[in-house]
Design an enzyme around this catalytic site. Structure first.
Site, PDB file in Angstrom:
ATOM      1  N   GLU A   1       0.826  -1.207   0.000  1.00 67.09           N
ATOM      2  CA  GLU A   1       0.000   0.000   0.000  1.00 67.09           C
ATOM      3  C   GLU A   1       0.860   1.257   0.000  1.00 67.09           C
ATOM      4  O   GLU A   1       0.571   2.227  -0.714  1.00 67.09           O
ATOM      5  CB  GLU A   1      -0.929   0.002   1.207  1.00 67.09           C
ATOM      6  CG  GLU A   1      -2.057  -1.016   1.101  1.00 67.09           C
ATOM      7  CD  GLU A   1      -2.833  -1.161   2.394  1.00 67.09           C
ATOM      8  OE1 GLU A   1      -4.035  -1.464   2.329  1.00 67.09           O
ATOM      9  OE2 GLU A   1      -2.242  -0.979   3.480  1.00 67.09           O
TER      10      GLU A   1
ATOM     11  N   GLU B   1       2.564  18.356   9.318  1.00 67.08           N
ATOM     12  CA  GLU B   1       1.322  17.637   9.025  1.00 67.08           C
ATOM     13  C   GLU B   1       0.408  17.714  10.244  1.00 67.08           C
ATOM     14  O   GLU B   1       0.486  16.865  11.146  1.00 67.08           O
ATOM     15  CB  GLU B   1       1.611  16.172   8.667  1.00 67.08           C
ATOM     16  CG  GLU B   1       2.376  16.002   7.358  1.00 67.08           C
ATOM     17  CD  GLU B   1       2.427  14.554   6.889  1.00 67.08           C
ATOM     18  OE1 GLU B   1       2.023  13.660   7.679  1.00 67.08           O
ATOM     19  OE2 GLU B   1       2.878  14.318   5.758  1.00 67.08           O
TER      20      GLU B   1
END
Length: 250
Positions: free
Chosen positions: A76, A162
């Site tokens: 992924e 972030e």
């Protein structure tokens, strides 16, 4: 006093495991250590999921905040990295997407959260400073979570700020990091100045006393031998930096 032996395998996990471009993931997470967060399709390491669920419940924010991305497999992470390169280019990807096997998402200890409003950006979810998001930030430290990539630490973490990416490091470590304005890279380095042979870091957080020290692993086989007080509860976390952190509750 009691002596315990920790194998190399047991030291390749823990809430203080450092994963970045200089410290790749040492091993994949076993599936039995993962669980869905609040029954969603987002997986987290079991303790991380439990503590975060308790935090959501305490805030009553289950309908306001949504999990965007938790645990990711290597496959992924490779797909996300390649897709970001194609859609956004190298500079954006370097800032916001970790290299495969260098991503915290592969540990199950990290989660991206978003305010529940459409559309939801998978790479950069919207998580403002105020409202329920602000209340989450105020409360998360006492549950052992940090904002992993804060502003002004980009040169150290290698990732742009972030405000949506949160990492479980546990108690009392989240509080110490907040109090001393340390990102995880800095915190591991800071703790390495408190070796097992002493003196140790002694602190009081939330009316509880803690003693913390850093123990280097045996270079021959990666194991650790620890001599600890018999009566005190303790936790040991690997760091992926050639040592482990021991936390005693006093």
């Amino acid at each position: 006093m009691k002596t315990i032996m920790l194998t190399q395998d047991s030291l390749l996990r823990g809430s203080l495991l450092l994963i970045n471009a200089r410290h790749p993931l040492p091993q994949s997470v076993a599936p039995d250590r993962l669980t869905p967060f609040f029954g969603s399709g987002v997986l987290l390491e079991r303790r991380t999921a439990l503590v975060l669920e308790n935090l959501f419940t305490a805030l009553g924010c289950g309908a306001s905040l949504i999990p965007v991305s938790g645990y990711r497999t290597l496959t992924e992470q490779k797909q996300i990295y390649a897709s970001s390169l194609e859609r956004h280019g190298e500079e954006f990807t370097r800032d916001y997407v970790a290299l495969p096997d260098c991503s915290e998402h592969q540990t199950g200890l990290a989660i991206d959260l978003a305010l529940n409003r459409e559309p939801v950006d998978f790479i950069r979810p919207y998580f403002p400073e105020d409202g329920v998001c602000g209340r989450f930030r105020e409360k998360m430290i006492s549950y052992g979570f940090i904002q992993r990539y804060p502003e002004h630490k980009e040169d150290i973490t290698g990732i742009a700020a972030e405000p949506w990416h949160f990492r479980y490091v546990g108690i009392p470590h989240a509080a110490v990091m907040k109090e001393r304005d340390l990102c995880l890279e800095e915190y591991i380095d800071y703790l390495s100045r408190y070796p097992a042979e002493g003196p140790h870091l002694e602190i009081e957080i939330q009316n509880k006393s803690f003693e913390i020290f850093y123990q280097r692993v045996n270079t021959a086989d990666g194991s650790v031998s620890l001599t600890l007080p018999s009566s005190l509860p303790f936790q040991v976390s690997g760091t992926n930096t050639g040592g482990c952190v021991v936390t005693l509750w006093r």
